[in-house]
Structures are given as structure tokens and as C-alpha cells.
Design a protein around this motif. Sequence first.
Motif, mmCIF file in Angstrom:
data_model
loop_
_atom_site.group_PDB
_atom_site.id
_atom_site.type_symbol
_atom_site.label_atom_id
_atom_site.label_comp_id
_atom_site.label_asym_id
_atom_site.label_seq_id
_atom_site.Cartn_x
_atom_site.Cartn_y
_atom_site.Cartn_z
ATOM 1 N N ASP A 1 -77.667 103.598 -24.052
ATOM 2 C CA ASP A 1 -77.280 102.464 -24.657
ATOM 3 C C ASP A 1 -77.982 101.085 -24.037
ATOM 4 O O ASP A 1 -77.897 99.935 -24.456
ATOM 5 N N ARG A 2 -79.072 101.572 -23.218
ATOM 6 C CA ARG A 2 -80.114 100.638 -22.509
ATOM 7 C C ARG A 2 -81.370 100.851 -23.287
ATOM 8 O O ARG A 2 -82.345 100.245 -22.824
ATOM 9 N N VAL A 3 -81.546 101.597 -24.325
ATOM 10 C CA VAL A 3 -82.913 101.893 -24.934
ATOM 11 C C VAL A 3 -82.885 101.350 -26.388
ATOM 12 O O VAL A 3 -81.900 101.468 -27.078
ATOM 13 N N VAL A 4 -83.903 100.872 -26.683
ATOM 14 C CA VAL A 4 -83.920 100.139 -28.501
ATOM 15 C C VAL A 4 -85.061 101.502 -28.713
ATOM 16 O O VAL A 4 -85.990 101.469 -28.596
ATOM 17 N N PRO A 5 -84.484 102.262 -29.668
ATOM 18 C CA PRO A 5 -84.989 103.367 -30.025
ATOM 19 C C PRO A 5 -86.096 103.223 -31.309
ATOM 20 O O PRO A 5 -87.059 103.931 -31.364
ATOM 21 N N ASP A 6 -85.838 102.038 -32.019
ATOM 22 C CA ASP A 6 -86.991 101.633 -33.294
ATOM 23 C C ASP A 6 -88.073 101.081 -32.552
ATOM 24 O O ASP A 6 -88.234 100.088 -32.255
ATOM 25 N N PRO A 7 -89.305 101.764 -33.060
ATOM 26 C CA PRO A 7 -90.522 101.369 -32.234
ATOM 27 C C PRO A 7 -90.713 99.877 -32.984
ATOM 28 O O PRO A 7 -91.293 98.884 -32.304
ATOM 29 N N GLY A 8 -90.304 99.712 -34.246
ATOM 30 C CA GLY A 8 -90.497 98.431 -35.148
ATOM 31 C C GLY A 8 -89.882 97.414 -34.496
ATOM 32 O O GLY A 8 -90.033 96.188 -34.447
ATOM 33 N N ILE A 9 -88.273 97.545 -34.106
ATOM 34 C CA ILE A 9 -87.367 96.665 -33.531
ATOM 35 C C ILE A 9 -88.061 96.039 -32.255
ATOM 36 O O ILE A 9 -87.970 94.971 -31.874
ATOM 37 N N ARG A 10 -88.623 97.236 -31.425
ATOM 38 C CA ARG A 10 -89.161 96.915 -29.887
ATOM 39 C C ARG A 10 -90.370 95.906 -30.279
ATOM 40 O O ARG A 10 -90.327 94.892 -29.593
ATOM 41 N N ARG A 11 -91.471 96.072 -31.155
ATOM 42 C CA ARG A 11 -92.503 95.211 -31.258
ATOM 43 C C ARG A 11 -92.043 94.118 -31.892
ATOM 44 O O ARG A 11 -92.585 92.958 -31.535
ATOM 45 N N ALA A 12 -90.894 93.650 -32.803
ATOM 46 C CA ALA A 12 -90.495 92.511 -33.281
ATOM 47 C C ALA A 12 -89.843 91.667 -32.198
ATOM 48 O O ALA A 12 -90.203 90.648 -32.018
ATOM 49 N N LEU A 13 -88.960 92.241 -31.131
ATOM 50 C CA LEU A 13 -88.320 91.654 -30.137
ATOM 51 C C LEU A 13 -89.465 91.079 -29.199
ATOM 52 O O LEU A 13 -89.480 89.947 -28.805
ATOM 53 N N LEU A 14 -90.335 91.801 -29.143
ATOM 54 C CA LEU A 14 -91.455 91.420 -28.114
ATOM 55 C C LEU A 14 -92.414 90.382 -28.446
ATOM 56 O O LEU A 14 -93.136 89.669 -27.921
ATOM 57 N N ARG A 15 -92.599 90.261 -30.025
ATOM 58 C CA ARG A 15 -93.246 89.062 -30.622
ATOM 59 C C ARG A 15 -92.497 87.819 -30.545
ATOM 60 O O ARG A 15 -93.257 86.772 -31.004
ATOM 61 N N TRP A 16 -91.257 87.641 -30.200
ATOM 62 C CA TRP A 16 -90.789 86.619 -29.996
ATOM 63 C C TRP A 16 -91.332 85.764 -28.775
ATOM 64 O O TRP A 16 -91.699 86.485 -27.924
ATOM 65 N N ARG A 17 -90.837 84.455 -28.627
ATOM 66 C CA ARG A 17 -91.234 83.670 -27.389
ATOM 67 C C ARG A 17 -89.794 83.498 -26.903
ATOM 68 O O ARG A 17 -88.803 83.059 -27.960
ATOM 69 N N PRO A 18 -89.525 83.082 -25.834
ATOM 70 C CA PRO A 18 -87.827 82.365 -25.376
ATOM 71 C C PRO A 18 -87.729 81.314 -26.016
ATOM 72 O O PRO A 18 -88.371 80.704 -26.674
ATOM 73 N N ALA A 19 -86.532 81.190 -26.412
ATOM 74 C CA ALA A 19 -85.758 80.194 -27.377
ATOM 75 C C ALA A 19 -86.249 78.780 -27.173
ATOM 76 O O ALA A 19 -86.212 78.532 -26.002
ATOM 77 N N GLY A 20 -86.886 78.221 -28.085
ATOM 78 C CA GLY A 20 -87.255 76.813 -27.988
ATOM 79 C C GLY A 20 -88.770 76.728 -27.897
ATOM 80 O O GLY A 20 -89.357 75.370 -27.875
ATOM 81 N N ASP A 21 -89.536 77.691 -27.651
ATOM 82 C CA ASP A 21 -90.943 77.456 -27.440
ATOM 83 C C ASP A 21 -91.716 77.568 -28.863
ATOM 84 O O ASP A 21 -92.799 76.610 -28.924
ATOM 85 N N ASP A 22 -91.419 78.352 -29.589
ATOM 86 C CA ASP A 22 -92.278 78.350 -30.914
ATOM 87 C C ASP A 22 -91.701 77.975 -31.878
ATOM 88 O O ASP A 22 -92.648 78.213 -32.964
ATOM 89 N N GLY A 23 -90.641 77.211 -31.902
ATOM 90 C CA GLY A 23 -90.123 76.444 -33.082
ATOM 91 C C GLY A 23 -89.369 77.402 -34.109
ATOM 92 O O GLY A 23 -88.631 76.874 -34.968
ATOM 93 N N ARG A 24 -89.385 78.814 -33.813
ATOM 94 C CA ARG A 24 -88.539 79.569 -34.692
ATOM 95 C C ARG A 24 -86.936 79.542 -34.409
ATOM 96 O O ARG A 24 -86.516 79.470 -33.289
ATOM 97 N N ARG A 25 -86.247 79.629 -35.399
ATOM 98 C CA ARG A 25 -84.661 79.575 -35.250
ATOM 99 C C ARG A 25 -84.162 81.148 -34.718
ATOM 100 O O ARG A 25 -84.486 81.917 -35.467
#
Length: 218
Positions: free
Chosen positions: A65-89
Motif C-alpha cells: 500500500d506504500r508502492v506506486v506500481p504504475d511507472p507512468g503514474i510515478r513519472r507524472a507525480l515526479l514531474r509536478w512541483r510542490p503546489a503553488g510553484d509552477d502555476g498548475r492547478r
Amino acid sequence: MVWSLNRRRRTTPELPAPGRCTPNRHVLTTERLLLFTPRNRLDVAAALAACADPEAQRWLGSQADRVVPDPGIRRALLRWRPAGDDGRRVPRKLAEPFTPGADEALILVCVRRSDLSYAGALELENRSGEMGGWLAPDCRGQGLGVELFRAGAALAHTHAGLTTVRAGAERGNTASRRALARAGFVLDEGPPRHTLPDGRVVDAVWHRHDIATASRCH
């Protein structure tokens, strides 16, 4: 991994500021990393995504329950910046606040100070004084593990009031063991075998970091 994110002159105003800890929330900085208690579920999800790849799980053996199994989801999460920095909602579910429990292990997500990308996480079990940490795939092999473990020692000694902090690593995990040594940890006695959260039993080597007098940040 051991068990249990263009350099700017300052971090953006939305991020926690070093030296401004509050009850159950901590902020530390190293030369290249900013570490802070997660503020929302995005921070937590990115921290878990940073260690969900097979290379990291070889050493960490996290529960399912602590593992994100999908590589695509992992990459997508790591492409985010902490909320408020890159302007995306941030999606509503990921924007939900994260409230750390007073009796739970401390977890700090870490980001690169150069571009605020998620870089990994640090965990400290207050009661046992055991520390763990990991880096995202793109952050490995750059000496950031040394900074991460030095931050773990600082979290224990100057924020959690612990004079001793310990870390265990699998005997074959030379990268983490080398980083711990460079961060000032020394070999310690401990059980020669360790059971990972997923049930695997591995050969273990233990390390410790001591300070004469510890303190708390508030």
C-alpha cells in the motif's frame, strides 16, 4: 536506500521557510535540498513515487500500500512541483491537506533547491530513533544521499531531541552505506538479519550518529 524533492537565491514564498518549524511540522535545508513535512497529498504521493521503482524496492521492500506500481503514474507525480510553484492547478484529491499525527514517524519530503523538483524523502521514528531515506531515480549518483542523511541526523538531534539516531542498510547496499559514512555515521551493533516490510529477510549492517546534547525546534 536505507530503511524505516538554475539555483535560486531563495525558495518561493509558498514553500515552508527554513527555521520556521511549527508543532509536528519541520523544515530543513542542505546545500542542494529543501526538506519539509508534507503539506498535502501531492507531497506524500510524490515522496512515495520517488522510491517505488524496482531498484529502490530491491533495498526498501515497502508494503504494497506504500508502492506506486504504475511507472507512468510515478513519472507524472515526479514531474509536478510542490503546489503553488509552477502555476498548475493541483487535482482536488491531491490538494487535500496532510496532517501529520503527533505519535507517528516523522516524514519529510525533499525537493531540489535548484528547480523545486521532488527528490525523495526522509523518515524518522521518534521512539526507536531509527532513520530511513530514499532519492528519486533522477537524483541518485550525485552525492545527494550524503546531504539527505546529514539532514536526517540534524532532524534527530536538533528537532526531535534525540542524542542518537540509527540507520540500517542491507549488507550489499554499498551506495547507501558509503553515503551514511560520508554523512558522519559510524558502524553500530545490531541484529545481523532484518525483516523488510514486505516480509523479505536480508543481511543487515547498522550505523549510528551521536551528539552529546540534543535539542528540539519548538
